[in-house]
Design a protein around this motif. Sequence first.
Motif, mmCIF file in Angstrom:
data_model
loop_
_atom_site.group_PDB
_atom_site.id
_atom_site.type_symbol
_atom_site.label_atom_id
_atom_site.label_comp_id
_atom_site.label_asym_id
_atom_site.label_seq_id
_atom_site.Cartn_x
_atom_site.Cartn_y
_atom_site.Cartn_z
ATOM 1 N N TYR A 22 0.874 -1.176 0.000
ATOM 2 C CA TYR A 22 0.000 0.000 0.000
ATOM 3 C C TYR A 22 0.907 1.221 0.000
ATOM 4 O O TYR A 22 1.949 1.234 0.659
ATOM 5 C CB TYR A 22 -0.906 0.007 1.233
ATOM 6 N N HIS A 24 1.179 5.528 0.281
ATOM 7 C CA HIS A 24 0.618 6.832 0.631
ATOM 8 C C HIS A 24 1.554 7.861 0.017
ATOM 9 O O HIS A 24 2.765 7.830 0.251
ATOM 10 C CB HIS A 24 0.560 7.023 2.148
ATOM 11 N N GLU A 26 1.676 12.077 -0.642
ATOM 12 C CA GLU A 26 1.027 13.355 -0.359
ATOM 13 C C GLU A 26 2.028 14.484 -0.565
ATOM 14 O O GLU A 26 3.159 14.397 -0.107
ATOM 15 C CB GLU A 26 0.548 13.338 1.092
ATOM 16 N N PHE A 46 -2.876 13.909 -2.924
ATOM 17 C CA PHE A 46 -3.167 13.018 -1.797
ATOM 18 C C PHE A 46 -3.626 11.690 -2.372
ATOM 19 O O PHE A 46 -4.636 11.619 -3.067
ATOM 20 C CB PHE A 46 -4.249 13.609 -0.887
ATOM 21 N N ARG A 48 -3.924 7.645 -0.900
ATOM 22 C CA ARG A 48 -3.745 6.808 0.295
ATOM 23 C C ARG A 48 -4.303 5.407 0.048
ATOM 24 O O ARG A 48 -5.387 5.238 -0.468
ATOM 25 C CB ARG A 48 -4.463 7.434 1.485
ATOM 26 N N ASN A 49 -3.521 4.415 0.437
ATOM 27 C CA ASN A 49 -3.899 3.004 0.366
ATOM 28 C C ASN A 49 -4.141 2.503 -1.050
ATOM 29 O O ASN A 49 -4.946 1.588 -1.257
ATOM 30 C CB ASN A 49 -5.087 2.705 1.289
ATOM 31 N N PHE A 114 -2.746 1.622 5.464
ATOM 32 C CA PHE A 114 -2.545 2.692 6.437
ATOM 33 C C PHE A 114 -3.884 2.994 7.110
ATOM 34 O O PHE A 114 -4.944 2.803 6.525
ATOM 35 C CB PHE A 114 -2.024 3.959 5.738
ATOM 36 N N LYS A 116 -7.105 4.849 8.225
ATOM 37 C CA LYS A 116 -7.903 5.806 7.437
ATOM 38 C C LYS A 116 -8.115 7.075 8.190
ATOM 39 O O LYS A 116 -8.015 7.230 9.334
ATOM 40 C CB LYS A 116 -9.229 5.191 7.052
#
Length: 116
Positions: A22, A24, A26, A46, A48-49, A114, A116
């Motif tokens: 996974y 992430h 940003e 951004f 994520r996951n 990660f 949430k």
Amino acid sequence: MKPIDKKLVQEKIDELAGKELYVHLETTNGAYASHKNQGFFSVGTFLRNARINYVQGKITGPGPFRIGLELEGGWAYAEGLTDWEVDDNNQVLLAGHDPDGRLAIAFQLSEKPFRK
């Protein structure tokens, strides 16, 4: 976090190659710049996951550093990285901080999602 040690980061990147991970990713500059200068063009990212599996990865540059991960169908790339750590959950956390210590980029890899 500690300053990036290219050798140690490369070893960790090599260790994770071929695994389903996974990510992430940003970036930010608006929170630090747009309120001071209304004419500033703010950008950010951004993600994520998102699941990835990379064939190979490399850290390059004299610092701040760049990391590129070769995926089966393309690339994941981040630059401006200055610091890193591997946390208690074996998540690889890389970040780029500006000269004032403010976060500009986060690039993280984990075998588990990660929070949430």
